[in-house]
Design a protein around this motif. Sequence first.
Motif, short mmCIF file in Angstrom:
data_model
loop_
_atom_site.label_atom_id
_atom_site.label_comp_id
_atom_site.label_asym_id
_atom_site.label_seq_id
_atom_site.Cartn_x
_atom_site.Cartn_y
_atom_site.Cartn_z
N MET A 1 -9.14 15.63 8.20
CA MET A 1 -9.55 16.95 7.79
C MET A 1 -8.34 17.79 7.38
N ALA A 2 -7.24 17.61 8.10
CA ALA A 2 -6.03 18.37 7.77
C ALA A 2 -5.55 18.04 6.36
N TRP A 3 -5.61 16.73 5.96
CA TRP A 3 -5.18 16.36 4.62
C TRP A 3 -6.10 16.97 3.57
N LYS A 4 -7.38 16.98 3.85
CA LYS A 4 -8.33 17.57 2.89
C LYS A 4 -8.01 19.04 2.68
N ASN A 5 -7.74 19.76 3.76
CA ASN A 5 -7.39 21.18 3.64
C ASN A 5 -6.06 21.36 2.93
N PHE A 6 -5.08 20.46 3.21
CA PHE A 6 -3.79 20.53 2.53
C PHE A 6 -3.97 20.37 1.02
N TYR A 7 -4.75 19.38 0.60
CA TYR A 7 -4.95 19.16 -0.83
C TYR A 7 -5.68 20.33 -1.48
N LYS A 8 -6.61 20.95 -0.77
CA LYS A 8 -7.31 22.11 -1.32
C LYS A 8 -6.32 23.24 -1.63
N VAL A 9 -5.41 23.49 -0.70
CA VAL A 9 -4.40 24.54 -0.89
C VAL A 9 -3.44 24.14 -2.00
N ARG A 10 -3.00 22.88 -1.99
CA ARG A 10 -2.06 22.38 -3.01
C ARG A 10 -2.66 22.49 -4.40
N MET A 11 -3.92 22.08 -4.55
CA MET A 11 -4.57 22.11 -5.85
C MET A 11 -4.74 23.54 -6.35
N SER A 12 -5.10 24.43 -5.45
CA SER A 12 -5.24 25.83 -5.82
C SER A 12 -3.90 26.39 -6.29
N PHE A 13 -2.82 26.06 -5.57
CA PHE A 13 -1.49 26.53 -5.95
C PHE A 13 -1.09 25.99 -7.32
N LEU A 14 -1.30 24.69 -7.56
CA LEU A 14 -0.93 24.10 -8.85
C LEU A 14 -1.67 24.76 -10.00
N ASN A 15 -2.94 24.98 -9.83
CA ASN A 15 -3.73 25.62 -10.89
C ASN A 15 -3.25 27.05 -11.13
N ASP A 16 -2.99 27.79 -10.06
CA ASP A 16 -2.48 29.16 -10.21
C ASP A 16 -1.12 29.16 -10.89
N TYR A 17 -0.26 28.24 -10.50
CA TYR A 17 1.08 28.12 -11.08
C TYR A 17 0.99 27.84 -12.58
N LYS A 18 0.12 26.89 -12.95
CA LYS A 18 -0.09 26.56 -14.36
C LYS A 18 -0.63 27.76 -15.13
N ASN A 19 -1.59 28.46 -14.54
CA ASN A 19 -2.18 29.62 -15.20
C ASN A 19 -1.19 30.76 -15.36
N ALA A 20 -0.16 30.81 -14.51
CA ALA A 20 0.87 31.84 -14.60
C ALA A 20 1.98 31.44 -15.58
N GLY A 21 1.83 30.28 -16.23
CA GLY A 21 2.80 29.85 -17.22
C GLY A 21 3.76 28.79 -16.73
N VAL B 1 -2.18 7.48 -12.73
CA VAL B 1 -3.59 7.77 -13.03
C VAL B 1 -4.17 8.65 -11.93
N GLU B 2 -3.84 8.37 -10.68
CA GLU B 2 -4.33 9.18 -9.57
C GLU B 2 -3.84 10.63 -9.69
N GLU B 3 -2.59 10.83 -10.09
CA GLU B 3 -2.06 12.18 -10.29
C GLU B 3 -2.87 12.91 -11.37
N MET B 4 -3.20 12.20 -12.43
CA MET B 4 -3.99 12.81 -13.51
C MET B 4 -5.37 13.23 -12.99
N GLU B 5 -5.98 12.37 -12.19
CA GLU B 5 -7.29 12.69 -11.62
C GLU B 5 -7.19 13.92 -10.70
N LEU B 6 -6.13 13.99 -9.90
CA LEU B 6 -5.97 15.11 -8.97
C LEU B 6 -5.78 16.42 -9.72
#
Length: 89
Positions: free
Chosen positions: A1-21, A42-47
Amino acid sequence: MAWKNFYKVRMSFLNDYKNAGGRVTISDDAAFIYNLYGFGYVEEMELLQEAGFHPLEVIRGATLHAAQAIFEPKGKPIEFGIIGRHGYH
């Protein structure tokens, strides 16, 4: 469960970072004994797509942004790694 929560935060950060340029690239680290080269890529692309990136943004990260990250610090023009009008370089 901890990894799932970590990835949720990581993915949100990456998307925000990309959206900020920010420039997001992908890579493959197959140094682990049970990994084969290329599959992590390929897994990185999926993530990234799971994180909310449009498929074209994923391709841009895998090609243009990765090439920029390699050649800009060297002060050289991009020699390979991008898809252009004249085919794959």
